[in-house]
Design a protein around this motif. Structure first.
Motif, PDB file in Angstrom:
ATOM      1  N   ALA A  39       1.126  -1.105   0.170  1.00 36.93           N
ATOM      2  CA  ALA A  39      -0.201   0.230  -0.316  1.00 36.93           C
ATOM      3  C   ALA A  39       0.918   1.126  -0.046  1.00 36.93           C
ATOM      4  CB  ALA A  39      -0.933  -0.088   1.390  1.00 36.93           C
ATOM      5  N   ASP A  40       2.328   1.325   1.302  1.00 37.99           N
ATOM      6  CA  ASP A  40       2.783   2.458   0.678  1.00 37.99           C
ATOM      7  C   ASP A  40       3.493   2.382  -0.427  1.00 37.99           C
ATOM      8  OD1 ASP A  40       2.228   3.509   3.303  1.00 37.99           O
ATOM      9  OD2 ASP A  40       3.898   1.818   4.554  1.00 37.99           O
ATOM     10  N   ARG A  41       4.221   1.781  -0.883  1.00 39.25           N
ATOM     11  CA  ARG A  41       4.345   2.048  -1.976  1.00 39.25           C
ATOM     12  C   ARG A  41       3.796   1.652  -3.847  1.00 39.25           C
ATOM     13  NH1 ARG A  41       7.165   2.686  -6.046  1.00 39.25           N
ATOM     14  NH2 ARG A  41       8.919   2.238  -7.029  1.00 39.25           N
ATOM     15  N   PHE A  42       3.193   1.251  -4.040  1.00 44.53           N
ATOM     16  CA  PHE A  42       1.860   1.174  -4.788  1.00 44.53           C
ATOM     17  C   PHE A  42       0.743   1.698  -4.695  1.00 44.53           C
ATOM     18  CE2 PHE A  42       4.741  -2.915  -5.148  1.00 44.53           C
ATOM     19  CZ  PHE A  42       5.808  -2.208  -6.188  1.00 44.53           C
ATOM     20  N   GLY A  43       0.260   2.129  -3.769  1.00 44.53           N
ATOM     21  CA  GLY A  43      -0.440   3.068  -3.407  1.00 44.53           C
ATOM     22  C   GLY A  43      -2.334   1.750  -3.789  1.00 44.53           C
ATOM     23  N   PRO A  44      -3.203   1.908  -4.561  1.00 49.11           N
ATOM     24  CA  PRO A  44      -4.529   1.038  -4.101  1.00 49.11           C
ATOM     25  C   PRO A  44      -4.994   0.489  -4.616  1.00 49.11           C
ATOM     26  CG  PRO A  44      -5.250   3.845  -3.117  1.00 49.11           C
ATOM     27  CD  PRO A  44      -4.185   3.690  -4.024  1.00 49.11           C
ATOM     28  N   THR A  45      -4.335   1.044  -6.275  1.00 42.53           N
ATOM     29  CA  THR A  45      -4.359   0.464  -7.443  1.00 42.53           C
ATOM     30  C   THR A  45      -3.237  -1.011  -6.889  1.00 42.53           C
ATOM     31  OG1 THR A  45      -4.677   2.058  -9.054  1.00 42.53           O
ATOM     32  CG2 THR A  45      -3.586  -0.175 -10.053  1.00 42.53           C
ATOM     33  N   GLY A  46      -1.662  -1.017  -6.499  1.00 45.25           N
ATOM     34  CA  GLY A  46      -0.795  -2.287  -6.027  1.00 45.25           C
ATOM     35  C   GLY A  46      -1.999  -2.807  -4.585  1.00 45.25           C
ATOM     36  N   LEU A  47      -2.653  -2.171  -3.778  1.00 49.59           N
ATOM     37  CA  LEU A  47      -3.221  -3.195  -2.885  1.00 49.59           C
ATOM     38  C   LEU A  47      -4.064  -3.770  -3.835  1.00 49.59           C
ATOM     39  CD1 LEU A  47      -2.957  -3.592   0.079  1.00 49.59           C
ATOM     40  CD2 LEU A  47      -4.917  -2.062   0.783  1.00 49.59           C
TER      41      LEU A  47
END
Length: 540
Positions: free
Chosen positions: A233-241
């Motif tokens: 979540a910290d690195r990729f944001g909502p899309t990555g999560l």
């Protein structure tokens, strides 16, 4: 993420998938058993015979949308340019994609699955899904349900008229269910993450994210799933999560319970009833805009949209279409059109129904809208407002009342741009990007006359200037006789010949263009055809 949320998300889903569905829907062959071994959920062996061995591709916008097994063996792949596909497979046959036909031919499949549960979600034509829990209890378990659905789908193709080659798969969640259907597998409950682990991250269908993960050394879903959710979540944001949840065998986003009294459905009633589907298609665009506005005001998105219609004789029909917050109003209205035509084509709504009395769009399975990344100065948000405003103006002026200018293939300055009604598809990229020998280049004229004006181009001795077969002027232009006046020519360039349809007897067209500068400061673009000159455009 709590264990309770994970348990809620781990819904068992059964997916029905037809390989190469665009090929089958356009009259080709659905080669489900062509180059891949049929899995345990296969409903039929696919088409046989010499036709199945022929390489075939469906194209859209100058690119390959789908191809048969024989074409894949020759190196043809989805997304390739048609020119490259032909180079790899010279005997490749092409068909234009027909999404309406895909939806219409898929309707009997959805109806067959609907006999087992009324809630069938159409992910796209050729791919649909149902939740397993209720139907599995009724039919005696998941294996019995898969066998029953596979038998029903196989029965559609027994007369040779229905589709064949369906794959059925079961897993936790729609994403894993689609991959299970492709493999023809039944993934045991709670083992979906193990099933997904070997798959490459490219199956997430997010090219920027997949490329970044590969560069970081994360090549498979198993590698991605082992990362801590907080770090992702910290690195990729909502899309990555959301992608991380998919890799773990969960849904991309946990569902949100609808607030009591919150009704986001939009509806249009028709009095008197409408006998044709076309008026409903026009209304669908406005309803889609209203639905998106209501969802945005509530801070929600939806995973599916139910298209529902009612008729004067009391009959109703509904069909779920995947949304996932990715469909703009124009795309949602297009799916409504496909569904209405599919219902009418299947004979479900005939003249005896008395006409349509209502059209409703109902959002299904609401989720929290995490928003999207905007451009630095908010251009994306401004584009959304422009899109909604344009749709309202078009609703007032009519279908052709609001147009935009799109580039199109052609040779003359008046042929390279075309007016397209708002919301329609632009001209095919293949037409725009074609070589177009003889195409007039830059600089483009500032004004193109709707109808070329006749003009006489004269040499110094008063003789008419002609263009020879070698694309040379018979004499340098000296004067222009135009609209009853004479103008001195101070400079000229050209000519540039253009020969069109030379291969078709009686339809060939030979033209040449000439640029001239006049003594009064104007610059014109002239065209000659059949020995007659005309002013085609003017420069600023």
């Amino acid at each position: 993420m709590t264990a309770a949320e994970d348990e809620v998300d781990a819904l068992r889903v059964l997916v029905v998938w037809y390989p190469d569905w665009p090929i089958a829907a356009t009259g080709g062959v659905a080669e489900a058993a062509g180059s891949e071994a049929a899995g345990p959920g296969a409903a039929g062996p696919g088409a046989a015979g010499s036709e199945a061995a022929r390489p075939l591709a469906v194209v859209e916008g100058g690119q390959v949308s789908a191809c048969s097994a024989a074409a894949r063996e020759a190196g043809v792949r989805r997304g390739q340019r048609v020119r490259l596909a032909h180079r790899l497979c010279p005997e490749l046959r092409l068909r234009e994609r027909d999404q309406e036909a895909e939806t219409r031919r898929f309707e009997p499949v959805v109806a067959a699955v609907e006999a087992f549960t009324p809630r069938v979600e159409v992910l796209r034509p050729g791919l649909c899904a149902i939740q397993v829990k209720g139907p599995a209890r009724y039919f005696g378990g998941e294996q019995a349900l898969v066998s029953a659905i596979a038998s029903a789908l196989a029965g559609l193709g027994e007369d040779g008229a229905g589709p064949t080659g369906a794959r059925v798969g079961v897993a936790d969640g729609v994403f894993a269910g689609v991959l299970a259907a492709r493999a023809g597998a039944m993934v045991p409950a709670g083992r979906t993450a193990d099933f997904l682990a070997p798959y490459p991250v490219e199956v997430l269908d997010d090219e920027p994210l997949a490329g970044l993960l590969v560069r970081l050394g994360i090549a498979t879903l198993g590698d991605f799933a082992r990362l801590p959710a907080a770090t992702v979540a910290d690195r990729f944001g909502p899309t990555g999560l959301a992608a991380h949840r998919l890799a773990r065998g969960l849904e991309a986003r946990p569902p949100v319970t609808r607030a009591p009294g919150l009704d986001l459905a939009v509806e249009q009633l028709f009095d008197p009833p409408e006998l044709l589907a076309e008026p409903l298609v026009f209304v669908a665009r406005t309803l889609a805009e209203r639905l998106h506005t209501a969802l945005a005001d509530a801070g929600l998105a939806c995973r599916r949209v139910s298209v529902e219609v009612s008729c004067a004789d009391g009959r109703t029909a509904a069909r779920l279409w995947q949304h996932e917050g990715r469909l703009p109003a124009s795309a949602l209205a297009e799916r409504v059109r496909w569904q209405l035509q599919a219902w009418q084509g299947s004979g479900f709504f005939g003249p005896e129904s008395g006409g349509f009395t209502a059209l409703r769009l109902v959002p299904d399975e609401l989720v929290a809208d995490h928003g999207r990344q905007l451009a630095l100065w908010g251009q994306a948000l401004a584009e959304d407002r422009v899109e909604r405003a344009a749709a309202r103006v078009q609703a007032l002026l009519g279908y052709g009342g609001l147009c935009r200018v799109e580039p199109r293939g052609g040779r003359g300055p008046g042929e390279v741009l075309v007016r397209v009604p708002w919301g329609d598809h632009p001209p095919a990229a293949a037409d725009r990007d074609a070589p177009w020998p003889g195409r007039f280049g830059h600089p483009a004229p500032a004004v193109v006359l709707p109808v070329p004006t006749p003009v006489a181009v004269l040499a110094a001795d008063g003789a008419a200037v002609q263009v020879t077969g070698r694309a040379e002027v018979s004499a340098p232009p000296a004067r222009l006789a135009w609209d009853g006046q004479a103008f001195a020519v101070t400079g000229w360039a050209g000519p540039w010949p253009a020969v069109e349809r030379w291969w078709e007897p009686g339809a060939s067209r030979r033209r040449a263009r000439l640029q001239v500068a006049l003594a009064d400061g104007r610059a014109l673009l002239l065209a000659v055809e059949g020995g007659t000159w005309a002013v085609e455009a003017a420069y600023a």
